[in-house]
Motif scaffolding. Structure first.
Motif, PDB file in Angstrom:
ATOM      1  N   VAL A 111      -3.502  -8.959 -11.957  1.00 56.92           N
ATOM      2  CA  VAL A 111      -4.262  -7.736 -12.170  1.00 56.92           C
ATOM      3  C   VAL A 111      -3.575  -6.590 -11.440  1.00 56.92           C
ATOM      4  CG1 VAL A 111      -6.468  -6.556 -11.812  1.00 56.92           C
ATOM      5  CG2 VAL A 111      -6.435  -9.000 -12.393  1.00 56.92           C
ATOM      6  N   ALA A 112      -3.424  -5.461 -12.132  1.00 58.35           N
ATOM      7  CA  ALA A 112      -2.900  -4.237 -11.534  1.00 58.35           C
ATOM      8  C   ALA A 112      -3.995  -3.183 -11.547  1.00 58.35           C
ATOM      9  CB  ALA A 112      -1.669  -3.747 -12.290  1.00 58.35           C
ATOM     10  N   LEU A 113      -4.282  -2.611 -10.398  1.00 56.67           N
ATOM     11  CA  LEU A 113      -5.281  -1.545 -10.307  1.00 56.67           C
ATOM     12  C   LEU A 113      -4.629  -0.211 -10.639  1.00 56.67           C
ATOM     13  CD1 LEU A 113      -7.114  -2.580  -7.009  1.00 56.67           C
ATOM     14  CD2 LEU A 113      -7.517  -3.374  -9.356  1.00 56.67           C
ATOM     15  N   CYS A 114      -5.386   0.647 -11.323  1.00 54.73           N
ATOM     16  CA  CYS A 114      -4.807   1.890 -11.820  1.00 54.73           C
ATOM     17  C   CYS A 114      -5.746   3.057 -11.546  1.00 54.73           C
ATOM     18  CB  CYS A 114      -4.542   1.758 -13.326  1.00 54.73           C
ATOM     19  SG  CYS A 114      -3.721   3.167 -14.069  1.00 54.73           S
ATOM     20  N   ILE A 168       6.393 -11.017  -7.061  1.00 55.38           N
ATOM     21  CA  ILE A 168       5.205 -11.542  -6.401  1.00 55.38           C
ATOM     22  C   ILE A 168       5.380 -12.959  -5.882  1.00 55.38           C
ATOM     23  CG2 ILE A 168       4.079 -12.352  -8.535  1.00 55.38           C
ATOM     24  CD1 ILE A 168       1.403 -11.370  -7.255  1.00 55.38           C
ATOM     25  N   GLY A 169       6.162 -13.782  -6.550  1.00 52.14           N
ATOM     26  CA  GLY A 169       6.365 -15.151  -6.086  1.00 52.14           C
ATOM     27  C   GLY A 169       5.050 -15.880  -5.929  1.00 52.14           C
ATOM     28  N   ASP A 170       4.843 -16.505  -4.748  1.00 55.13           N
ATOM     29  CA  ASP A 170       3.601 -17.242  -4.507  1.00 55.13           C
ATOM     30  C   ASP A 170       2.626 -16.457  -3.641  1.00 55.13           C
ATOM     31  OD1 ASP A 170       5.021 -17.334  -2.152  1.00 55.13           O
ATOM     32  OD2 ASP A 170       4.951 -19.511  -1.916  1.00 55.13           O
ATOM     33  N   ALA A 171       2.875 -15.174  -3.454  1.00 51.08           N
ATOM     34  CA  ALA A 171       1.979 -14.342  -2.645  1.00 51.08           C
ATOM     35  C   ALA A 171       0.689 -14.041  -3.387  1.00 51.08           C
ATOM     36  CB  ALA A 171       2.680 -13.042  -2.252  1.00 51.08           C
ATOM     37  N   ALA A 172      -0.341 -13.660  -2.632  1.00 54.51           N
ATOM     38  CA  ALA A 172      -1.602 -13.256  -3.253  1.00 54.51           C
ATOM     39  C   ALA A 172      -1.463 -11.894  -3.917  1.00 54.51           C
ATOM     40  CB  ALA A 172      -2.716 -13.221  -2.217  1.00 54.51           C
ATOM     41  N   LEU A 173      -0.652 -11.039  -3.325  1.00 55.56           N
ATOM     42  CA  LEU A 173      -0.397  -9.737  -3.943  1.00 55.56           C
ATOM     43  C   LEU A 173       0.956  -9.215  -3.501  1.00 55.56           C
ATOM     44  CD1 LEU A 173      -0.714  -6.883  -2.072  1.00 55.56           C
ATOM     45  CD2 LEU A 173      -3.088  -7.618  -2.057  1.00 55.56           C
ATOM     46  N   VAL A 174       1.482  -8.324  -4.306  1.00 56.66           N
ATOM     47  CA  VAL A 174       2.716  -7.622  -3.995  1.00 56.66           C
ATOM     48  C   VAL A 174       2.440  -6.137  -4.193  1.00 56.66           C
ATOM     49  CG1 VAL A 174       3.617  -7.845  -6.354  1.00 56.66           C
ATOM     50  CG2 VAL A 174       5.205  -7.438  -4.463  1.00 56.66           C
ATOM     51  N   TYR A 175       3.106  -5.306  -3.371  1.00 58.38           N
ATOM     52  CA  TYR A 175       2.948  -3.864  -3.549  1.00 58.38           C
ATOM     53  C   TYR A 175       4.297  -3.188  -3.357  1.00 58.38           C
ATOM     54  CZ  TYR A 175       3.027  -3.105   1.576  1.00 58.38           C
ATOM     55  OH  TYR A 175       3.380  -3.052   2.903  1.00 58.38           O
ATOM     56  N   CYS A 208      -5.468  -0.168   7.181  1.00 53.23           N
ATOM     57  CA  CYS A 208      -4.840  -0.639   5.946  1.00 53.23           C
ATOM     58  C   CYS A 208      -4.169   0.545   5.282  1.00 53.23           C
ATOM     59  CB  CYS A 208      -5.868  -1.262   5.004  1.00 53.23           C
ATOM     60  SG  CYS A 208      -5.159  -1.806   3.423  1.00 53.23           S
ATOM     61  N   ARG A 209      -2.880   0.384   5.000  1.00 55.64           N
ATOM     62  CA  ARG A 209      -2.125   1.432   4.318  1.00 55.64           C
ATOM     63  C   ARG A 209      -1.455   0.877   3.063  1.00 55.64           C
ATOM     64  NH1 ARG A 209      -5.123   3.677   7.074  1.00 55.64           N
ATOM     65  NH2 ARG A 209      -4.753   5.314   8.646  1.00 55.64           N
ATOM     66  N   ILE A 210      -2.134  -0.117   2.467  1.00 61.97           N
ATOM     67  CA  ILE A 210      -1.696  -0.684   1.195  1.00 61.97           C
ATOM     68  C   ILE A 210      -2.671  -0.185   0.143  1.00 61.97           C
ATOM     69  CG2 ILE A 210      -1.216  -2.797  -0.089  1.00 61.97           C
ATOM     70  CD1 ILE A 210      -0.817  -4.203   2.599  1.00 61.97           C
ATOM     71  N   TYR A 211      -2.180   0.594  -0.801  1.00 58.17           N
ATOM     72  CA  TYR A 211      -3.052   1.296  -1.730  1.00 58.17           C
ATOM     73  C   TYR A 211      -3.112   0.586  -3.076  1.00 58.17           C
ATOM     74  CZ  TYR A 211      -2.671   4.726   1.954  1.00 58.17           C
ATOM     75  OH  TYR A 211      -2.707   5.335   3.188  1.00 58.17           O
ATOM     76  N   GLY A 212      -4.319   0.585  -3.659  1.00 55.88           N
ATOM     77  CA  GLY A 212      -4.554  -0.166  -4.883  1.00 55.88           C
ATOM     78  C   GLY A 212      -3.612   0.176  -6.009  1.00 55.88           C
ATOM     79  N   HIS A 213      -3.245   1.450  -6.136  1.00 54.52           N
ATOM     80  CA  HIS A 213      -2.392   1.864  -7.256  1.00 54.52           C
ATOM     81  C   HIS A 213      -1.017   1.225  -7.204  1.00 54.52           C
ATOM     82  CE1 HIS A 213      -0.631   4.594  -4.239  1.00 54.52           C
ATOM     83  NE2 HIS A 213       0.425   4.573  -5.031  1.00 54.52           N
ATOM     84  N   ALA A 214      -0.627   0.695  -6.043  1.00 55.46           N
ATOM     85  CA  ALA A 214       0.710   0.121  -5.866  1.00 55.46           C
ATOM     86  C   ALA A 214       0.711  -1.400  -5.933  1.00 55.46           C
ATOM     87  CB  ALA A 214       1.303   0.573  -4.525  1.00 55.46           C
ATOM     88  N   MET A 215      -0.441  -2.015  -6.159  1.00 55.84           N
ATOM     89  CA  MET A 215      -0.595  -3.471  -6.072  1.00 55.84           C
ATOM     90  C   MET A 215      -0.434  -4.182  -7.408  1.00 55.84           C
ATOM     91  SD  MET A 215      -4.075  -3.923  -3.838  1.00 55.84           S
ATOM     92  CE  MET A 215      -4.219  -3.499  -2.108  1.00 55.84           C
ATOM     93  N   LEU A 216       0.022  -5.429  -7.338  1.00 56.42           N
ATOM     94  CA  LEU A 216      -0.177  -6.432  -8.384  1.00 56.42           C
ATOM     95  C   LEU A 216      -0.801  -7.630  -7.694  1.00 56.42           C
ATOM     96  CD1 LEU A 216       0.250  -7.195 -11.397  1.00 56.42           C
ATOM     97  CD2 LEU A 216       2.347  -8.363 -10.668  1.00 56.42           C
ATOM     98  N   ILE A 217      -1.931  -8.115  -8.234  1.00 57.22           N
ATOM     99  CA  ILE A 217      -2.750  -9.099  -7.546  1.00 57.22           C
ATOM    100  C   ILE A 217      -2.874 -10.364  -8.378  1.00 57.22           C
ATOM    101  CG2 ILE A 217      -4.993  -9.465  -6.442  1.00 57.22           C
ATOM    102  CD1 ILE A 217      -5.316  -6.288  -6.904  1.00 57.22           C
ATOM    103  N   ARG A 218      -2.795 -11.500  -7.712  1.00 61.98           N
ATOM    104  CA  ARG A 218      -3.012 -12.776  -8.396  1.00 61.98           C
ATOM    105  C   ARG A 218      -4.506 -12.898  -8.732  1.00 61.98           C
ATOM    106  NH1 ARG A 218       0.450 -16.778  -8.739  1.00 61.98           N
ATOM    107  NH2 ARG A 218       1.748 -15.818  -7.120  1.00 61.98           N
ATOM    108  N   GLY A 273      -0.768 -14.377   1.430  1.00 62.62           N
ATOM    109  CA  GLY A 273       0.009 -13.321   2.050  1.00 62.62           C
ATOM    110  C   GLY A 273       0.315 -12.159   1.119  1.00 62.62           C
ATOM    111  N   ILE A 274       0.934 -11.140   1.711  1.00 55.50           N
ATOM    112  CA  ILE A 274       1.249  -9.894   1.021  1.00 55.50           C
ATOM    113  C   ILE A 274       2.750  -9.681   1.046  1.00 55.50           C
ATOM    114  CG2 ILE A 274       0.960  -7.381   1.074  1.00 55.50           C
ATOM    115  CD1 ILE A 274      -1.731  -7.903   2.517  1.00 55.50           C
ATOM    116  N   ARG A 275       3.313  -9.374  -0.105  1.00 57.76           N
ATOM    117  CA  ARG A 275       4.746  -9.118  -0.221  1.00 57.76           C
ATOM    118  C   ARG A 275       4.983  -7.648  -0.549  1.00 57.76           C
ATOM    119  NH1 ARG A 275       7.513 -13.779  -3.224  1.00 57.76           N
ATOM    120  NH2 ARG A 275       6.921 -14.686  -1.222  1.00 57.76           N
ATOM    121  N   TYR A 276       6.043  -7.070   0.014  1.00 64.74           N
ATOM    122  CA  TYR A 276       6.371  -5.663  -0.210  1.00 64.74           C
ATOM    123  C   TYR A 276       7.764  -5.526  -0.809  1.00 64.74           C
ATOM    124  CZ  TYR A 276       7.946  -0.920   0.861  1.00 64.74           C
ATOM    125  OH  TYR A 276       8.463   0.356   0.765  1.00 64.74           O
TER     126      TYR A 276
END
Length: 312
Positions: free
Chosen positions: A93-96, A114-121, A157-167, A196-199
């Motif tokens: 899921v990608a938030l927009c 993203i690999g096996d992470a819960a989310l990547v941003y 938290c400085r990880i913003y939804g618009h930049a995420m891809l979530i499992r 975990g979170i990947r950047y």
């Protein structure tokens, strides 16, 4: 360029709208220009009173991957995003947001990373109201990196939804979104204990800053009315947030659970000894608790000192 749809899992883009007619077309165009070949776009509208719905419906008539969910009441952006996320059928899921612009390879690059992470941003370019870059990125202002400890997302938290891809498998297990913090903070915090979170440093979105979102913008300033409102609620919200984070943290993370338990105690306690213990705890774990802040060692210590007289 990604072309073979059968090789790529479905990704759901959840676009939450509310009176966003002014900038919405730019964002919709950039979403539809993604080179990732297997998408669904879920637009959840929070009872807009402008031309937002008419714009989305005009796009839907030309693009079958768009579905629209119309709310008859205004439920707020957190629950609006939650509604769309619950309907997502994709593996990811990608938030927009309604007022940004995406790089054509945003989804494909995040999917590949993203690999096996819960989310990547990814990184984003900060822009003015006219979508003109102001010369800095989010990574210039905050500490962007991989995160794997809940302590690293407990205070800031400085990880913003618009930049995420979530499992999505992970996402479906963290409802309901609490309303005391932004939805993307809750997602980031819970992600630290679910893979975990990947950047990645790629600049994959243009983040528009304007009068309607400046409170949430990186480096944005609050006006006086907002300062008064925040001052009245800040302590209670901080207390509720730490209690929530402590409750969610699994017991097998013994050190993190212990630190969060003490934070919860010292956030709710009072008196000079309690405040001194809170400050000492921040000094001891400042590298984790301030992991998102791009600050010198001196400024981190000054922040820890400030925790003697207030909580954040």
């Amino acid at each position: 360029m990604l072309t073979n749809q059968t090789q790529f899992p479905l990704i759901s883009i959840v676009l939450a709208t509310y009176n966003g007619a002014k900038f919405l077309r730019t964002q919709l165009d950039s979403v539809l220009q993604q080179d990732y070949p297997n998408l669904e776009i879920i637009v959840t509208d929070d009872n807009s009173s402008d031309d937002t719905l008419a714009i989305v419906e005009s796009y839907q008539s030309k693009h079958s991957i768009i579905q629209i969910i119309k709310s008859t009441i205004n439920q707020g952006y957190i629950k609006n995003f939650e509604q769309g996320c619950k309907l997502a059928k994709g593996e990811y899921v990608a938030l927009c947001d309604q007022d940004d612009q995406w790089h054509p390879q945003k989804i494909s690059k995040l999917y590949q990373a993203i690999g096996d992470a819960a989310l990547v941003y990814a990184n984003s370019v900060l822009c003015n109201e006219n979508m003109e870059p102001i010369g800095v990125t989010i990574a210039d202002r905050v500490n962007c990196k991989n995160f794997s400890s809940p302590l690293e997302q407990a205070i800031f938290c400085r990880i913003y939804g618009h930049a995420m891809l979530i499992r999505n498998e992970f996402l479906q297990n963290i409802f309901p979104f609490p309303t005391i913090i932004p939805h993307d903070w809750w997602i980031a915090y819970t992600a630290t204990v679910n893979g975990g979170i990947r950047y990645i440093p790629d600049q994959l979105a243009w983040y528009r800053q304007h009068s309607n979102n400046v409170f949430g913008a990186v480096g944005g300033k609050r006006n006086k009315a907002q300062e008064v409102q925040v001052a009245l609620k800040e302590k209670q919200i901080a207390q509720e947030r730490i209690e929530l984070f402590y409750s969610y943290c699994p017991s097998d993370l013994e050190q993190e659970k212990m630190v969060l338990a003490k934070l919860n105690q010292y956030y709710h306690g009072s008196g000079l000894f309690n405040n001194l213990q809170r400050m000492i705890l921040f000094f001891k774990y400042h590298q984790q608790l301030l992991a998102s802040k791009k600050r010198s060692q001196l400024r981190q210590w000054l922040f820890c000192l400030k925790m003697f007289v207030k909580i954040i």
